[in-house]
Design an enzyme around this catalytic site. Structure first.
Site, PDB file in Angstrom:
ATOM      1  N   ALA A 109       0.833  -1.202   0.000  1.00  0.00           N
ATOM      2  CA  ALA A 109       0.000   0.000   0.000  1.00  0.00           C
ATOM      3  C   ALA A 109       0.868   1.253   0.000  1.00  0.00           C
ATOM      4  O   ALA A 109       0.612   2.203  -0.753  1.00  0.00           O
ATOM      5  CB  ALA A 109      -0.929  -0.012   1.217  1.00  0.00           C
ATOM      6  N   HIS A 152      -7.822  -3.388   2.825  1.00  0.00           N
ATOM      7  CA  HIS A 152      -8.715  -4.480   3.231  1.00  0.00           C
ATOM      8  C   HIS A 152     -10.169  -4.032   3.321  1.00  0.00           C
ATOM      9  O   HIS A 152     -10.696  -3.379   2.439  1.00  0.00           O
ATOM     10  CB  HIS A 152      -8.226  -5.098   4.536  1.00  0.00           C
ATOM     11  CG  HIS A 152      -6.883  -5.767   4.413  1.00  0.00           C
ATOM     12  ND1 HIS A 152      -6.418  -6.310   3.244  1.00  0.00           N
ATOM     13  CD2 HIS A 152      -5.902  -5.950   5.329  1.00  0.00           C
ATOM     14  CE1 HIS A 152      -5.220  -6.817   3.450  1.00  0.00           C
ATOM     15  NE2 HIS A 152      -4.873  -6.615   4.697  1.00  0.00           N
TER      16      HIS A 152
END
Length: 277
Positions: A109, A152
């Site tokens: 990320a 997520h």
């Protein structure tokens, strides 16, 4: 044998059969549940279990001692990190000089964020704050930080905090490269039989798909403050064909991400051939 992975639904779904003795010929596995920041640290210090789930972004630091297994991890499309703000700002340049929270500086990320920011945040000196994942959205909502990088299940819940999406880094990456996004990798010590481990983990993935209800209780036992519906969405998003086999496009995605990151000085330079060894 010892293995470490996160308590997230995609990991517990994938490894349910393996750690419950349902794969013929596989040894008994002792599980440690840990967030990926912790497993990244263990791999870097060579102190963790023999088999671990880590971020693809952490691979360049550990490839001398660990082999990348071609299954069991998280890599896909439409599942990238999001950059969130409170005011719904639509101009990435507005992040210049602002406080941005990230869940880790050694994560896919974060690599995607830095590569994206290099193209979209001119003169983009930002104040990067590492913050536990579950604290990021409340901090953006409360004005403690200006923007947050989330992953997520936050894809499904950020609206509950009154936040807006400034950028979907997965969509940006896919448009820029045509490749899927590498998120979580399964690695094993090079002293182990990688072929056998691959066989057992792939069998666990296939068992999960064939018997989805068998893992439901185990998945929800470890899901963190998550409804069954969100857990199912999470699994559907992160467990896909790449979980069973990286294949050529999967390897190409990993090589593209880490190759670009190395050129930007975000990860150490390394021999890309080691990814397939």
């Amino acid at each position: 044998m010892n293995i470490a992975f996160s308590p997230c639904p995609n990991d517990t779904f994938v490894f349910h059969a393996l750690v419950h003795g349902l794969i013929p010929g596989a040894p008994a596995f002792e599980v440690t549940y840990a967030d990926i920041d912790i497993t990244n640290h263990w791999a870097d210090n060579r102190t963790g279990p023999e088999v671990l789930k880590i971020s693809y972004a952490a691979l360049p630091w550990v490839l001398d001692d660990y082999a990348l297994l071609p299954c069991g991890g998280a890599l896909g499309r439409g599942c990238g990190p999001l950059v969130l703000t409170k005011d719904g700002a639509a101009n990435p340049a507005a992040l210049a000089g602002k406080r941005v929270a990230v869940p880790s500086e050694r994560s896919t990320a974060y690599l995607l964020f830095r590569l994206w920011a290099a193209q979209n945040v001119p003169d983009g000196g930002m104040d990067i704050i590492v913050m536990p994942f579950h604290e990021i959205m409340p901090a953006v909502r409360d004005g403690a930080i200006d923007a947050g990088l989330v992953i997520h299940e936050a894809r499904f819940t950020y609206q509950n905090y009154g936040l807006g999406m400034l950028a979907d880094l997965g969509s940006w990456w896919e448009a820029d490269t045509g490749l899927p996004i590498p998120l979580g990798a399964i690695i094993a010590r090079r002293s182990l039989d990688a072929a056998k481990l691959t066989e057992w983990i792939r069998a666990s993935v296939e068992y999960a798909w064939e018997h989805p209800q068998e893992s439901a209780a185990y998945v929800m036992q470890h899901a963190q403050e998550m409804s069954p519906d969100v857990a199912k969405q999470h699994i559907a998003l992160y467990v896909n064909d790449f979980s069973a086999n990286l294949g050529e496009s999967g390897y190409a995605a990993v090589e593209a991400l880490l190759g670009r990151a190395a050129k930007e000085g975000l990860v150490p330079a390394f021999d890309l051939a080691k990814l397939r060894m």
